[in-house]
Design a protein around this motif. Sequence first.
Motif, PDB file in Angstrom:
ATOM      1  N   SER A  26      27.055  41.580  46.465  1.00  8.78           N
ATOM      2  CA  SER A  26      27.791  40.355  46.184  1.00  8.78           C
ATOM      3  C   SER A  26      28.430  39.847  47.471  1.00  8.78           C
ATOM      4  O   SER A  26      28.281  40.435  48.541  1.00  8.78           O
ATOM      5  N   THR A  27      29.133  38.744  47.334  1.00 11.23           N
ATOM      6  CA  THR A  27      29.966  38.236  48.412  1.00 11.23           C
ATOM      7  C   THR A  27      31.429  38.404  48.001  1.00 11.23           C
ATOM      8  O   THR A  27      31.754  38.417  46.813  1.00 11.23           O
ATOM      9  N   THR A  28      32.296  38.518  48.972  1.00 10.40           N
ATOM     10  CA  THR A  28      33.720  38.663  48.669  1.00 10.40           C
ATOM     11  C   THR A  28      34.244  37.446  47.921  1.00 10.40           C
ATOM     12  O   THR A  28      35.061  37.578  47.005  1.00 10.40           O
ATOM     13  N   SER A  29      33.755  36.261  48.287  1.00 16.41           N
ATOM     14  CA  SER A  29      34.248  35.047  47.626  1.00 16.41           C
ATOM     15  C   SER A  29      33.859  35.013  46.156  1.00 16.41           C
ATOM     16  O   SER A  29      34.691  34.719  45.287  1.00 16.41           O
ATOM     17  N   TRP A  30      32.583  35.298  45.844  1.00 18.87           N
ATOM     18  CA  TRP A  30      32.169  35.295  44.433  1.00 18.87           C
ATOM     19  C   TRP A  30      32.899  36.383  43.665  1.00 18.87           C
ATOM     20  O   TRP A  30      33.382  36.157  42.553  1.00 18.87           O
ATOM     21  N   TRP A  31      32.979  37.577  44.218  1.00 24.42           N
ATOM     22  CA  TRP A  31      33.608  38.705  43.545  1.00 24.42           C
ATOM     23  C   TRP A  31      35.065  38.390  43.214  1.00 24.42           C
ATOM     24  O   TRP A  31      35.545  38.693  42.116  1.00 24.42           O
ATOM     25  N   THR A  32      35.744  37.767  44.147  1.00 33.35           N
ATOM     26  CA  THR A  32      37.147  37.412  43.920  1.00 33.35           C
ATOM     27  C   THR A  32      37.278  36.372  42.818  1.00 33.35           C
ATOM     28  O   THR A  32      38.113  36.492  41.911  1.00 33.35           O
ATOM     29  N   THR A  33      36.433  35.343  42.875  1.00 30.06           N
ATOM     30  CA  THR A  33      36.495  34.257  41.899  1.00 30.06           C
ATOM     31  C   THR A  33      36.123  34.719  40.499  1.00 30.06           C
ATOM     32  O   THR A  33      36.792  34.365  39.522  1.00 30.06           O
ATOM     33  N   CYS A  34      35.079  35.512  40.379  1.00 34.64           N
ATOM     34  CA  CYS A  34      34.496  35.772  39.066  1.00 34.64           C
ATOM     35  C   CYS A  34      34.872  37.106  38.435  1.00 34.64           C
ATOM     36  O   CYS A  34      34.694  37.281  37.228  1.00 34.64           O
TER      37      CYS A  34
END
Length: 300
Positions: free
Chosen positions: A232-240
């Motif tokens: 994953s990416t840190t941005s997606w993981w944080t958001t979702c």
Amino acid sequence: MTRTRPRRAAVLATAFAATLLAASATAASSATASTATGPGTGSPSQPAAAQPNDSARAAGIRSAGDAWMGWSQDGHGRPTPTPKQAAQASSLAAATQTSGIDVSKWQGNVDWATYWGQGKRFAYVKATEGTTYQNSYFAQQYNGSYNVGMIRGSYHFALPDSSSGTAQADWFVGHGGGWSGDGKTLPGVLDIEYNPYGATCYGLSQASMRSWIAAFTSRYKALTGRDAVIYSTTSWWTTCTGNTSQFSATNPLWIARYNTSPGTLPAGWAYYTFWQYTDSPLDQDYFNGDLTRLRALALG
């Protein structure tokens, strides 16, 4: 010649053209949904609602199954690292890490001997997406990388809004996602990232997304005895997921970031196991350790 997926610059249309394409696809979907097949698979397409969104179309995704690992890093198309960034990332990591690549249908029949000659020692191959798609080049890519000497594994592109995590783990393991203790097979990867077919988080709440991931990873371990790698990416993981640390103690992390370093990792992971650092001329990755450690991961 090795095929490559459409580059963003080559497929980016005007907003008007993209709108027309989307409208056309929507109009046609009701007439073709019951008989359409995935590209080169002979398998049913995703439901009619699962049509590529504008960002995905701009990246070259035209139908179910077209998505690949890291198609987007911010939900708005795939960034292209500069040659300087890629070179810096390579020089920073080369001394202590093991080089590899990941591929999907977009690479077609891969010339594995060439990549072996370039020092690539592992490969991950897209096997499945959702519960209907199979990569039609999977056999050549998965077996070819193994035959040339690489340690290889497979990945599943998750669609959490189309079926349960348990169902998708079953589909993955049944269609190329298995594991064996031969020392040359890496644990499977759950590729969970920006949605190319709709809302960023697939219409799930953070709690529901965490539950979906838990269902997939639990089922995968029950079927194979291995903990799946999470990409994953840190941005997606944080958001979702709300930047959960729920999986950091059990599941190796594969971080995607096209820059000179992996950057800030998702919560709980003190280090990454794999890092996808560029997509030029195709997806290139590092395993965070030497070849001995990579073999140890394969053996479990």
